[in-house]
Enzyme design. Structure first.
Site, PDB file in Angstrom:
ATOM      1  N   LYS A  11     -15.206  -1.862  23.233  1.00 27.62           N
ATOM      2  CA  LYS A  11     -15.398  -1.306  21.894  1.00 27.62           C
ATOM      3  C   LYS A  11     -16.178   0.019  21.937  1.00 27.62           C
ATOM      4  O   LYS A  11     -16.802   0.359  22.945  1.00 27.62           O
ATOM      5  CB  LYS A  11     -16.102  -2.359  21.022  1.00 27.62           C
ATOM      6  CG  LYS A  11     -15.223  -3.595  20.773  1.00 27.62           C
ATOM      7  CD  LYS A  11     -15.903  -4.580  19.823  1.00 27.62           C
ATOM      8  CE  LYS A  11     -14.997  -5.780  19.537  1.00 27.62           C
ATOM      9  NZ  LYS A  11     -15.628  -6.730  18.580  1.00 27.62           N
ATOM     10  N   TYR A  51      -7.612  -7.320  12.659  1.00 28.70           N
ATOM     11  CA  TYR A  51      -8.653  -8.101  11.993  1.00 28.70           C
ATOM     12  C   TYR A  51      -8.204  -8.657  10.652  1.00 28.70           C
ATOM     13  O   TYR A  51      -9.040  -8.960   9.793  1.00 28.70           O
ATOM     14  CB  TYR A  51      -9.921  -7.256  11.854  1.00 28.70           C
ATOM     15  CG  TYR A  51     -10.596  -6.966  13.181  1.00 28.70           C
ATOM     16  CD1 TYR A  51     -10.961  -7.996  14.045  1.00 28.70           C
ATOM     17  CD2 TYR A  51     -10.861  -5.665  13.580  1.00 28.70           C
ATOM     18  CE1 TYR A  51     -11.570  -7.747  15.265  1.00 28.70           C
ATOM     19  CE2 TYR A  51     -11.486  -5.395  14.806  1.00 28.70           C
ATOM     20  CZ  TYR A  51     -11.837  -6.446  15.638  1.00 28.70           C
ATOM     21  OH  TYR A  51     -12.447  -6.196  16.847  1.00 28.70           O
ATOM     22  N   ASN A 114     -20.490  -5.772  19.381  1.00 26.05           N
ATOM     23  CA  ASN A 114     -20.559  -6.765  20.455  1.00 26.05           C
ATOM     24  C   ASN A 114     -19.694  -6.420  21.663  1.00 26.05           C
ATOM     25  O   ASN A 114     -19.226  -7.289  22.373  1.00 26.05           O
ATOM     26  CB  ASN A 114     -20.278  -8.164  19.910  1.00 26.05           C
ATOM     27  CG  ASN A 114     -18.890  -8.294  19.330  1.00 26.05           C
ATOM     28  OD1 ASN A 114     -18.108  -7.337  19.364  1.00 26.05           O
ATOM     29  ND2 ASN A 114     -18.555  -9.464  18.811  1.00 26.05           N
ATOM     30  N   HIS A 117     -13.576  -6.838  22.892  1.00 28.31           N
ATOM     31  CA  HIS A 117     -12.620  -7.710  22.193  1.00 28.31           C
ATOM     32  C   HIS A 117     -11.749  -8.408  23.228  1.00 28.31           C
ATOM     33  O   HIS A 117     -11.410  -7.815  24.255  1.00 28.31           O
ATOM     34  CB  HIS A 117     -11.715  -6.868  21.278  1.00 28.31           C
ATOM     35  CG  HIS A 117     -10.521  -7.628  20.764  1.00 28.31           C
ATOM     36  ND1 HIS A 117     -10.597  -8.477  19.684  1.00 28.31           N
ATOM     37  CD2 HIS A 117      -9.243  -7.719  21.212  1.00 28.31           C
ATOM     38  CE1 HIS A 117      -9.400  -9.034  19.475  1.00 28.31           C
ATOM     39  NE2 HIS A 117      -8.570  -8.587  20.387  1.00 28.31           N
ATOM     40  N   GLU A 128      -0.977  -8.606  20.032  1.00 27.68           N
ATOM     41  CA  GLU A 128      -1.937  -7.499  20.150  1.00 27.68           C
ATOM     42  C   GLU A 128      -1.496  -6.482  21.206  1.00 27.68           C
ATOM     43  O   GLU A 128      -1.717  -5.278  21.037  1.00 27.68           O
ATOM     44  CB  GLU A 128      -3.342  -8.059  20.453  1.00 27.68           C
ATOM     45  CG  GLU A 128      -3.912  -8.820  19.250  1.00 27.68           C
ATOM     46  CD  GLU A 128      -5.199  -9.596  19.547  1.00 27.68           C
ATOM     47  OE1 GLU A 128      -5.819  -9.395  20.621  1.00 27.68           O
ATOM     48  OE2 GLU A 128      -5.597 -10.419  18.687  1.00 27.68           O
TER      49      GLU A 128
HETATM   50  P1  DAT Z   1     -14.174 -12.498  18.447  1.00 31.18           P
HETATM   51  O1  DAT Z   1     -14.377 -10.993  18.528  1.00 31.18           O
HETATM   52  O2  DAT Z   1     -15.153 -13.229  19.316  1.00 31.18           O
HETATM   53  O3  DAT Z   1     -12.750 -12.908  18.668  1.00 31.18           O
HETATM   54  P2  DAT Z   1     -13.708 -12.905  15.601  1.00 31.18           P
HETATM   55  O4  DAT Z   1     -12.251 -12.703  15.853  1.00 31.18           O
HETATM   56  O5  DAT Z   1     -14.130 -14.100  14.795  1.00 31.18           O
HETATM   57  O6  DAT Z   1     -14.561 -12.945  16.956  1.00 31.18           O
HETATM   58  O7  DAT Z   1     -14.314 -11.652  14.846  1.00 31.18           O
HETATM   59  C1  DAT Z   1     -13.880 -10.361  15.206  1.00 31.18           C
HETATM   60  C2  DAT Z   1     -15.072  -9.425  15.143  1.00 31.18           C
HETATM   61  O8  DAT Z   1     -15.604  -9.401  13.812  1.00 31.18           O
HETATM   62  C3  DAT Z   1     -16.250  -9.838  16.015  1.00 31.18           C
HETATM   63  O9  DAT Z   1     -16.095  -9.437  17.347  1.00 31.18           O
HETATM   64  C4  DAT Z   1     -17.388  -9.146  15.331  1.00 31.18           C
HETATM   65  C5  DAT Z   1     -17.013  -9.233  13.872  1.00 31.18           C
HETATM   66  N1  DAT Z   1     -17.666 -10.391  13.264  1.00 31.18           N
HETATM   67  C6  DAT Z   1     -17.306 -11.691  13.344  1.00 31.18           C
HETATM   68  N2  DAT Z   1     -18.142 -12.486  12.689  1.00 31.18           N
HETATM   69  C7  DAT Z   1     -19.082 -11.675  12.157  1.00 31.18           C
HETATM   70  C8  DAT Z   1     -20.248 -11.866  11.350  1.00 31.18           C
HETATM   71  N3  DAT Z   1     -20.626 -13.092  10.955  1.00 31.18           N
HETATM   72  N4  DAT Z   1     -20.981 -10.777  11.011  1.00 31.18           N
HETATM   73  C9  DAT Z   1     -20.608  -9.528  11.404  1.00 31.18           C
HETATM   74  N5  DAT Z   1     -19.517  -9.269  12.158  1.00 31.18           N
HETATM   75  C10 DAT Z   1     -18.780 -10.315  12.530  1.00 31.18           C
HETATM   76 MG    MG Z   2     -11.074 -12.673  17.542  1.00 26.82          MG
END
Ligand code: DAT
Ligand code: MG
Length: 135
Positions: A11, A51, A114, A117, A128
């Site tokens: 990222k 997303y 974080n 991805h 994707e």
């Molecule tokens: P991942 O990236 O582990 O697959 P995800 O698909 O649930 O997780 O979410 C995509 C991204 O969205 C994640 O990397 C960071 C953001 N995100 C998820 N939950 C969040 C939260 N509670 N607060 C802020 N950002 C969040």
């Molecule tokens: Mg995800």
């Protein structure tokens, strides 16, 4: 276990902070193979498609702004159980819950930035890969 492909991207926070080399080293050390890799910016359309499952969340606008805020490193990664293996290398979504030794556990502090991805299923991985690299 089956040889499969996954989509991953480093990222914008990690690219800005010069962490690309360390992350790629961790992926290679794990035994996974980097099949394709490209530095590029995520378009608004790609961000929305990637997303879509989070469109109703309060953090959605921030998430889209963040992922389009600068270049990312897009990768196709292959190997035995590549999807699950990448998820395990990455650690939990929230770096506060990610174990030490994982990429997020060692390199990220905040769920808003974080570092990496990775696709969460083989089906999403293929979707994707098409979204980010084309057919
Ligand atoms: P991942 O990236 O582990 O697959 P995800 O698909 O649930 O997780 O979410 C995509 C991204 O969205 C994640 O990397 C960071 C953001 N995100 C998820 N939950 C969040 C939260 N509670 N607060 C802020 N950002 C969040
Ligand atoms: Mg995800």
């Amino acid at each position: 276990a089956a040889i499969e492909r996954t989509y991953s991207m480093i990222k914008p926070d990690a690219v800005r902070d010069h962490k690309v080399g360390e992350i790629i080293s961790r992926i290679e050390r794990s035994g996974l193979r980097i099949e394709r890799m490209e530095l590029a910016e995520v378009t608004a359309e790609q961000a929305a498609a990637n997303y879509h499952h989070l469109a109703d969340k309060p953090f959605y606008e921030n998430l889209i702004a963040f992922i389009t805020s600068g270049p990312v490193v897009k990768m196709v990664i292959s190997g035995s159980s590549a999807v699950a293996k990448m998820r395990s290398l990455m650690g939990a979504t929230d770096p506060l819950e990610a174990s030490p030794g994982t990429i997020r556990g060692d390199m990220a502090l905040d769920v808003n930035s974080n570092v990496i991805h990775g696709s969460d299923s083989p089906e999403n991985a293929e979707r994707e890969i098409k979204l980010f690299f084309g057919a």
